[in-house]
Design a protein around this motif. Structure first.
Motif, PDB file in Angstrom:
ATOM      1  N   LEU A  85      -1.264  -4.098  -9.049  1.00 29.86           N
ATOM      2  CA  LEU A  85      -2.685  -4.450  -9.114  1.00 29.86           C
ATOM      3  C   LEU A  85      -3.141  -4.222 -10.547  1.00 29.86           C
ATOM      4  O   LEU A  85      -3.105  -3.094 -11.044  1.00 29.86           O
ATOM      5  CB  LEU A  85      -3.507  -3.593  -8.156  1.00 29.86           C
ATOM      6  N   PHE A  86      -3.546  -5.296 -11.219  1.00 26.99           N
ATOM      7  CA  PHE A  86      -3.985  -5.215 -12.609  1.00 26.99           C
ATOM      8  C   PHE A  86      -5.507  -5.276 -12.650  1.00 26.99           C
ATOM      9  O   PHE A  86      -6.106  -6.331 -12.388  1.00 26.99           O
ATOM     10  CB  PHE A  86      -3.387  -6.374 -13.407  1.00 26.99           C
ATOM     11  N   ASP A  87      -6.146  -4.147 -12.900  1.00 25.14           N
ATOM     12  CA  ASP A  87      -7.605  -3.999 -12.916  1.00 25.14           C
ATOM     13  C   ASP A  87      -8.200  -4.158 -11.518  1.00 25.14           C
ATOM     14  O   ASP A  87      -7.573  -4.708 -10.603  1.00 25.14           O
ATOM     15  CB  ASP A  87      -8.266  -4.956 -13.905  1.00 25.14           C
ATOM     16  N   THR A  88      -9.434  -3.670 -11.363  1.00 27.18           N
ATOM     17  CA  THR A  88     -10.066  -3.655 -10.040  1.00 27.18           C
ATOM     18  C   THR A  88     -11.458  -4.288 -10.031  1.00 27.18           C
ATOM     19  O   THR A  88     -12.194  -4.136  -9.054  1.00 27.18           O
ATOM     20  CB  THR A  88     -10.178  -2.205  -9.522  1.00 27.18           C
ATOM     21  N   GLY A  89     -11.825  -4.967 -11.112  1.00 30.02           N
ATOM     22  CA  GLY A  89     -13.126  -5.615 -11.135  1.00 30.02           C
ATOM     23  C   GLY A  89     -14.285  -4.630 -11.142  1.00 30.02           C
ATOM     24  O   GLY A  89     -14.135  -3.445 -11.459  1.00 30.02           O
ATOM     25  N   TYR A  90     -15.456  -5.129 -10.725  1.00 35.02           N
ATOM     26  CA  TYR A  90     -16.709  -4.380 -10.821  1.00 35.02           C
ATOM     27  C   TYR A  90     -17.127  -3.758  -9.490  1.00 35.02           C
ATOM     28  O   TYR A  90     -17.942  -2.848  -9.458  1.00 35.02           O
ATOM     29  CB  TYR A  90     -17.802  -5.333 -11.310  1.00 35.02           C
ATOM     30  N   SER A  91     -16.562  -4.250  -8.381  1.00 31.32           N
ATOM     31  CA  SER A  91     -17.022  -3.807  -7.058  1.00 31.32           C
ATOM     32  C   SER A  91     -15.846  -3.871  -6.083  1.00 31.32           C
ATOM     33  O   SER A  91     -14.686  -3.798  -6.475  1.00 31.32           O
ATOM     34  CB  SER A  91     -18.176  -4.694  -6.587  1.00 31.32           C
ATOM     35  N   ASP A  92     -16.161  -4.048  -4.786  1.00 35.01           N
ATOM     36  CA  ASP A  92     -15.107  -4.179  -3.778  1.00 35.01           C
ATOM     37  C   ASP A  92     -14.710  -5.629  -3.534  1.00 35.01           C
ATOM     38  O   ASP A  92     -13.975  -5.924  -2.579  1.00 35.01           O
ATOM     39  CB  ASP A  92     -15.553  -3.538  -2.465  1.00 35.01           C
ATOM     40  N   VAL A  93     -15.146  -6.542  -4.391  1.00 36.63           N
ATOM     41  CA  VAL A  93     -14.842  -7.964  -4.226  1.00 36.63           C
ATOM     42  C   VAL A  93     -13.332  -8.200  -4.192  1.00 36.63           C
ATOM     43  O   VAL A  93     -12.841  -9.032  -3.426  1.00 36.63           O
ATOM     44  CB  VAL A  93     -15.520  -8.793  -5.340  1.00 36.63           C
TER      45      VAL A  93
ATOM     46  N   ASN B 217      -2.444  -2.268   0.695  1.00 32.35           N
ATOM     47  CA  ASN B 217      -1.847  -0.987   1.063  1.00 32.35           C
ATOM     48  C   ASN B 217      -0.416  -0.874   0.555  1.00 32.35           C
ATOM     49  O   ASN B 217       0.179   0.196   0.618  1.00 32.35           O
ATOM     50  CB  ASN B 217      -1.857  -0.808   2.579  1.00 32.35           C
ATOM     51  N   ASN B 218       0.118  -1.989   0.084  1.00 32.34           N
ATOM     52  CA  ASN B 218       1.506  -2.016  -0.357  1.00 32.34           C
ATOM     53  C   ASN B 218       1.583  -2.316  -1.853  1.00 32.34           C
ATOM     54  O   ASN B 218       2.178  -3.305  -2.274  1.00 32.34           O
ATOM     55  CB  ASN B 218       2.289  -3.054   0.449  1.00 32.34           C
ATOM     56  N   ILE B 219       0.937  -1.476  -2.654  1.00 34.51           N
ATOM     57  CA  ILE B 219       0.932  -1.619  -4.107  1.00 34.51           C
ATOM     58  C   ILE B 219       1.803  -0.513  -4.707  1.00 34.51           C
ATOM     59  O   ILE B 219       1.647   0.663  -4.373  1.00 34.51           O
ATOM     60  CB  ILE B 219      -0.504  -1.534  -4.665  1.00 34.51           C
ATOM     61  N   ASN B 220       2.692  -0.887  -5.599  1.00 31.50           N
ATOM     62  CA  ASN B 220       3.551   0.098  -6.262  1.00 31.50           C
ATOM     63  C   ASN B 220       2.894   0.718  -7.487  1.00 31.50           C
ATOM     64  O   ASN B 220       3.023   1.917  -7.730  1.00 31.50           O
ATOM     65  CB  ASN B 220       4.872  -0.546  -6.671  1.00 31.50           C
ATOM     66  N   SER B 221       2.185  -0.126  -8.265  1.00 30.60           N
ATOM     67  CA  SER B 221       1.521   0.367  -9.476  1.00 30.60           C
ATOM     68  C   SER B 221       0.160  -0.294  -9.651  1.00 30.60           C
ATOM     69  O   SER B 221       0.007  -1.494  -9.386  1.00 30.60           O
ATOM     70  CB  SER B 221       2.360   0.102 -10.722  1.00 30.60           C
ATOM     71  N   ILE B 222      -0.801   0.492 -10.114  1.00 28.29           N
ATOM     72  CA  ILE B 222      -2.104  -0.012 -10.542  1.00 28.29           C
ATOM     73  C   ILE B 222      -2.134   0.136 -12.060  1.00 28.29           C
ATOM     74  O   ILE B 222      -1.870   1.218 -12.589  1.00 28.29           O
ATOM     75  CB  ILE B 222      -3.254   0.792  -9.909  1.00 28.29           C
ATOM     76  N   VAL B 223      -2.435  -0.942 -12.743  1.00 31.68           N
ATOM     77  CA  VAL B 223      -2.534  -0.914 -14.203  1.00 31.68           C
ATOM     78  C   VAL B 223      -3.977  -1.202 -14.582  1.00 31.68           C
ATOM     79  O   VAL B 223      -4.558  -2.205 -14.116  1.00 31.68           O
ATOM     80  CB  VAL B 223      -1.592  -1.948 -14.845  1.00 31.68           C
ATOM     81  N   ILE B 224      -4.568  -0.350 -15.401  1.00 30.12           N
ATOM     82  CA  ILE B 224      -5.937  -0.553 -15.866  1.00 30.12           C
ATOM     83  C   ILE B 224      -5.880  -0.952 -17.332  1.00 30.12           C
ATOM     84  O   ILE B 224      -5.344  -0.226 -18.174  1.00 30.12           O
ATOM     85  CB  ILE B 224      -6.781   0.723 -15.688  1.00 30.12           C
ATOM     86  N   SER B 225      -6.431  -2.115 -17.645  1.00 31.26           N
ATOM     87  CA  SER B 225      -6.340  -2.654 -19.002  1.00 31.26           C
ATOM     88  C   SER B 225      -7.151  -1.848 -20.001  1.00 31.26           C
ATOM     89  O   SER B 225      -6.739  -1.671 -21.156  1.00 31.26           O
ATOM     90  CB  SER B 225      -6.788  -4.114 -19.035  1.00 31.26           C
ATOM     91  N   HIS B 226      -8.325  -1.330 -19.570  1.00 29.86           N
ATOM     92  CA  HIS B 226      -9.169  -0.473 -20.404  1.00 29.86           C
ATOM     93  C   HIS B 226     -10.282   0.083 -19.524  1.00 29.86           C
ATOM     94  O   HIS B 226     -10.404  -0.299 -18.353  1.00 29.86           O
ATOM     95  CB  HIS B 226      -9.727  -1.236 -21.606  1.00 29.86           C
ATOM     96  N   GLY B 227     -11.105   0.964 -20.085  1.00 27.79           N
ATOM     97  CA  GLY B 227     -11.999   1.746 -19.248  1.00 27.79           C
ATOM     98  C   GLY B 227     -13.373   1.198 -18.968  1.00 27.79           C
ATOM     99  O   GLY B 227     -14.221   1.928 -18.448  1.00 27.79           O
TER     100      GLY B 227
END
Length: 275
Positions: free
Chosen positions: A35-43, A56-66
């Motif tokens: 999962l690359f970034d999570t947007g602004y809300s639960d969209v 529920n089956n994600i191995n890694s979450i990558v956040i591009s910046h804060g």
């Protein structure tokens, strides 16, 4: 590698998903899910459900910046996992400055709502300035080298650092790269580091000068004539023949880019595949 757009400013016509000014992509490399970034809300969660994507089956979450349009979905993901009867505890990968406080003014907080300490309760957190290989073909670039003379010259607000505050040049801005058989696929969040800097660093880290596609935001919002001119010159000189520029890339910049490269539409519901 398969990339599905969960969040973007725009949606694809006749695909009835939700859009918002933010970024979230679901990336599959064989059986490894990112999962690359999570947007602004639960969209991103709502769209993933409609697309039959199992978050529920994600191995890694990558956040591009804060920034908020890339991290404010994290509390909703934590809530979702806390209420779920099953989920893999994913790794969370980002730059060490990603979850520090960031603001434009006293009234405008643009940083993550979730602290590093809170995240460590729910994820295996790896904050790294250095490149991190998620699979044999996918790498998180870490801190991008900034070598040209025209990108990222102005700060975006302030950030908390070492007990005080400093101008924020978004040093935490990073990207993912997929090494395909034909060359590199570069995946960006906002490109505060500069899209040309990102491409150059991706080539260095992966030891490959071939660029297949660049997907994401180029952070060209009413850019100066110097910035858009030199960006287009770079694209032409480096034979970058296709890009998917979205999120914070304005229409004028897309028109200019279209003169030197094949610019493709991007929006929620788009799926891209690379060998």
């Amino acid at each position: 590698m398969k990339l599905t757009v969960l969040v973007d400013n725009n949606t694809i016509i006749d695909r009835y998903f939700l859009g918002e000014p933010g970024v979230s992509y679901f990336i599959q490399d064989d059986n490894y899910n990112i999962l690359f970034d999570t947007g602004y809300s639960d969209v991103f969660i709502k769209n993933a459900y409609k697309m039959n994507i199992d978050i529920n089956n994600i191995n890694s979450i990558v956040i591009s910046h804060g920034h908020n349009d890339h991290t404010w979905g994290l509390p909703f993901l934590i809530k979702h996992y806390s209420e779920s009867t099953r989920y893999n505890k994913p790794k969370l990968i980002a730059h060490p400055m990603t979850f520090l406080n960031k603001w434009v003014s006293d009234a405008e907080d643009i940083g993550s709502m979730v602290s590093e300490e809170k995240l460590k309760r729910h994820f295996e957190v790896n904050l790294s300035k250095n490149p991190v290989w998620l699979t044999d073909k996918v790498v998180f670039l870490g801190e991008i080298e900034r070598k040209n003379d025209f990108e990222n010259k102005l700060p975006i607000g302030k950030m908390e650092h070492s007990g005080g505050e400093i101008d924020d040049y978004v040093l935490d801005d990073s990207a993912l790269v997929y090494r395909s058989a034909e060359g590199l696929v570069i995946i960006t969040g906002c490109s505060h580091s500069g899209i040309c800097n990102i491409i150059e660093y991706a080539k260095k880290v992966c030891s490959d000068d071939r660029i297949v596609d660049v997907i994401g935001s180029f952070h060209l919002l009413n850019p100066s004539r110097e910035v858009i001119t030199k960006t287009c010159e770079y694209m032409k000189q480096n034979n970058i023949n296709k890009v998917h520029a979205g999120h914070c890339t304005d229409l004028k910049s897309k028109i200019e880019l279209s003169k030197v490269t094949n610019i493709k539409e991007i929006g929620v519901g788009l799926t891209l595949e690379y060998i």
